[in-house]
Design a protein around this motif. Structure first.
Motif, PDB file in Angstrom:
ATOM      1  N   ASN A  43      90.728  80.066   7.898  1.00 39.81           N
ATOM      2  CA  ASN A  43      91.885  80.920   7.601  1.00 39.81           C
ATOM      3  C   ASN A  43      91.468  82.375   7.470  1.00 39.81           C
ATOM      4  N   ARG A  44      90.319  82.612   6.845  1.00 38.75           N
ATOM      5  CA  ARG A  44      89.845  83.992   6.675  1.00 38.75           C
ATOM      6  C   ARG A  44      89.565  84.638   8.042  1.00 38.75           C
ATOM      7  N   ILE A  45      88.987  83.884   8.965  1.00 37.85           N
ATOM      8  CA  ILE A  45      88.701  84.421  10.284  1.00 37.85           C
ATOM      9  C   ILE A  45      89.989  84.705  11.052  1.00 37.85           C
ATOM     10  N   VAL A  46      90.953  83.787  10.955  1.00 35.29           N
ATOM     11  CA  VAL A  46      92.231  83.988  11.651  1.00 35.29           C
ATOM     12  C   VAL A  46      92.935  85.242  11.138  1.00 35.29           C
ATOM     13  N   VAL A  47      92.906  85.454   9.821  1.00 34.84           N
ATOM     14  CA  VAL A  47      93.547  86.640   9.248  1.00 34.84           C
ATOM     15  C   VAL A  47      92.843  87.915   9.717  1.00 34.84           C
ATOM     16  N   ALA A  48      91.509  87.903   9.714  1.00 29.83           N
ATOM     17  CA  ALA A  48      90.760  89.088  10.153  1.00 29.83           C
ATOM     18  C   ALA A  48      91.022  89.396  11.624  1.00 29.83           C
ATOM     19  N   LEU A  49      91.079  88.371  12.464  1.00 29.64           N
ATOM     20  CA  LEU A  49      91.339  88.601  13.880  1.00 29.64           C
ATOM     21  C   LEU A  49      92.768  89.061  14.111  1.00 29.64           C
ATOM     22  N   ASP A  50      93.706  88.536  13.338  1.00 27.02           N
ATOM     23  CA  ASP A  50      95.090  88.983  13.480  1.00 27.02           C
ATOM     24  C   ASP A  50      95.230  90.444  13.066  1.00 27.02           C
ATOM     25  N   HIS A  51      94.478  90.857  12.044  1.00 22.38           N
ATOM     26  CA  HIS A  51      94.498  92.258  11.629  1.00 22.38           C
ATOM     27  C   HIS A  51      93.957  93.163  12.728  1.00 22.38           C
ATOM     28  N   ARG A  69      87.876  74.755  13.763  1.00 26.32           N
ATOM     29  CA  ARG A  69      87.343  75.788  14.639  1.00 26.32           C
ATOM     30  C   ARG A  69      88.443  76.792  14.946  1.00 26.32           C
ATOM     31  N   VAL A  70      88.042  77.975  15.393  1.00 24.02           N
ATOM     32  CA  VAL A  70      88.974  79.062  15.693  1.00 24.02           C
ATOM     33  C   VAL A  70      88.919  79.331  17.191  1.00 24.02           C
ATOM     34  N   MET A  71      90.098  79.363  17.826  1.00 24.06           N
ATOM     35  CA  MET A  71      90.212  79.565  19.258  1.00 24.06           C
ATOM     36  C   MET A  71      90.890  80.904  19.536  1.00 24.06           C
ATOM     37  N   VAL A  72      90.409  81.596  20.569  1.00 25.55           N
ATOM     38  CA  VAL A  72      91.040  82.821  21.052  1.00 25.55           C
ATOM     39  C   VAL A  72      91.110  82.736  22.571  1.00 25.55           C
ATOM     40  N   THR A  73      91.869  83.648  23.181  1.00 24.56           N
ATOM     41  CA  THR A  73      91.911  83.691  24.636  1.00 24.56           C
ATOM     42  C   THR A  73      90.582  84.201  25.180  1.00 24.56           C
ATOM     43  N   ARG A  74      90.326  83.872  26.444  1.00 26.59           N
ATOM     44  CA  ARG A  74      89.048  84.239  27.038  1.00 26.59           C
ATOM     45  C   ARG A  74      88.865  85.759  27.067  1.00 26.59           C
ATOM     46  N   ASP A  75      89.944  86.507  27.287  1.00 28.94           N
ATOM     47  CA  ASP A  75      89.833  87.963  27.336  1.00 28.94           C
ATOM     48  C   ASP A  75      89.512  88.561  25.969  1.00 28.94           C
ATOM     49  N   ASP A  76      89.879  87.853  24.886  1.00 29.26           N
ATOM     50  CA  ASP A  76      89.673  88.382  23.536  1.00 29.26           C
ATOM     51  C   ASP A  76      88.370  87.898  22.907  1.00 29.26           C
ATOM     52  N   ALA A  77      87.598  87.064  23.611  1.00 32.43           N
ATOM     53  CA  ALA A  77      86.414  86.451  22.999  1.00 32.43           C
ATOM     54  C   ALA A  77      85.410  87.510  22.553  1.00 32.43           C
ATOM     55  N   ALA A  78      85.127  88.498  23.399  1.00 29.37           N
ATOM     56  CA  ALA A  78      84.130  89.512  23.048  1.00 29.37           C
ATOM     57  C   ALA A  78      84.592  90.340  21.855  1.00 29.37           C
ATOM     58  N   ARG A  79      85.853  90.771  21.842  1.00 33.76           N
ATOM     59  CA  ARG A  79      86.357  91.552  20.708  1.00 33.76           C
ATOM     60  C   ARG A  79      86.397  90.716  19.439  1.00 33.76           C
ATOM     61  N   ALA A  80      86.716  89.425  19.577  1.00 33.95           N
ATOM     62  CA  ALA A  80      86.761  88.563  18.402  1.00 33.95           C
ATOM     63  C   ALA A  80      85.375  88.413  17.780  1.00 33.95           C
ATOM     64  N   LEU A  81      84.356  88.215  18.607  1.00 35.68           N
ATOM     65  CA  LEU A  81      82.994  88.090  18.091  1.00 35.68           C
ATOM     66  C   LEU A  81      82.539  89.395  17.437  1.00 35.68           C
ATOM     67  N   GLY A  82      82.902  90.539  18.023  1.00 36.86           N
ATOM     68  CA  GLY A  82      82.549  91.817  17.416  1.00 36.86           C
ATOM     69  C   GLY A  82      83.232  92.024  16.081  1.00 36.86           C
ATOM     70  N   THR A  83      84.507  91.633  15.988  1.00 35.35           N
ATOM     71  CA  THR A  83      85.228  91.753  14.721  1.00 35.35           C
ATOM     72  C   THR A  83      84.630  90.844  13.660  1.00 35.35           C
ATOM     73  N   MET A  84      84.290  89.631  14.025  1.00 40.34           N
ATOM     74  CA  MET A  84      83.677  88.705  13.074  1.00 40.34           C
ATOM     75  C   MET A  84      82.321  89.216  12.610  1.00 40.34           C
TER      76      MET A  84
END
Length: 282
Positions: A43-51, A69-84
């Motif tokens: 839940n914490r990861i989903v909230v951070a990525l939504d922000h 587990r947390v899933m994102v679209t393929r185009d958002d994978a790099a930005r999601a990993l950077g945000t995390m």
């Protein structure tokens, strides 16, 4: 009968083939960026990525039972990993008292038992502080002297230090509140002997909704991505259903045409036999 059974088998084998493009499309829509998580961490990861304006979904982890587990679209994978990475997610869990009991040597020494107890107390306090909204990470260090019945004189003073990382300029807790919480969880710890250090982190910039996302070769706005995915999935199902109906209709028409031809052949053969029976013999 054999031909009818073969046709039924071909129809039943054709239907799953129609679903393969849909399954491939849905599988390509998302990639996992974190797995084996507790529900709170997911839940914490989903909230951070939504922000950060990244669409993320939480689902059961098929690899680890009872985890997420947390899933994102393929185009958002790099930005999601950077945000995390910038948010230190998922956070490592501090060791609590219940994690340290019955560990280590078969007959632990008194010093070892004391060290494990102190580490467990510090871990429990860190977990409590990290549960406060706005706290990114907490570290608690306790200085508690090992009990020694042979020691003469006063017992060394118990002290504690707390490092608290938080989002924004203003900390979510005051220094007094943090000191009271720690002092209340440690025996013989005075409020004045708790040192608290706050480490602020800048708030994440909120991304605009106008950023483009890719659904296959199609580029759409972020807000329309889910709608387009649902529309494409529905269109794929509709095409598969129409193809199945067309196959059934074609099979029935072919069978009806075959029945008509067989009926005509039987009628012609019957007429020939009747003609042969009524004609005079030479």
């Amino acid at each position: 009968m054999a031909r009818a059974g073969t046709q039924a088998q071909s129809r039943s084998a054709f239907v799953p083939l129609l679903a393969l493009p849909l399954l491939a499309f849905l599988a390509a829509c998302g990639v996992p960026v974190a797995g084996g998580l507790d529900e709170a961490d997911a839940n914490r990861i989903v909230v951070a990525l939504d922000h950060a304006a990244i669409d993320a979904t939480k689902e059961s982890d098929p690899v680890v039972e009872g985890k997420f587990r947390v899933m994102v679209t393929r185009d958002d994978a790099a930005r999601a990993l950077g945000t995390m990475r910038s948010e230190d997610l998922p956070r490592p869990h501090a060791t609590g008292v219940m994690d340290t009991v019955d560990k280590g040597a078969l007959v632990p020494s008194a010093a070892q038992e004391h060290a494990e107890l102190v580490a467990g107390m510090a871990g429990d306090l860190a977990r409590t502080l990290e549960g406060v909204d706005g706290v990114l990470a907490a570290r608690v260090h306790l200085n508690i002297a090992t009990p020694d019945p042979l020691r003469f004189g006063p017992t060394p003073k118990t002290t504690a230090s707390v490092l608290l990382e938080h989002r924004g300029v203003t900390p979510p807790l005051t220094e007094t509140a943090v000191a009271r919480l720690v002092a209340g969880g440690v025996p013989d710890l005075a409020l004045a002997d708790v040192a608290v250090v706050f480490v602020p982190r800048a708030a994440l910039p909120i991304a605009t909704e106008s950023e483009l996302r890719h659904v296959g070769p199609i580029a759409v706005a972020r807000g329309s991505m889910r709608l387009l995915q649902a529309a494409l999935a529905g269109l794929t199902l509709l095409v598969a259903a129409l193809a199945g109906v067309a196959l059934v209709v074609y099979t029935r028409l072919r069978r009806a045409r075959q029945d008509i031809l067989e009926a005509r052949e039987d009628e012609t053969a019957g007429a020939g036999r009747r003609l042969a029976a009524t004609s005079p013999r030479g």
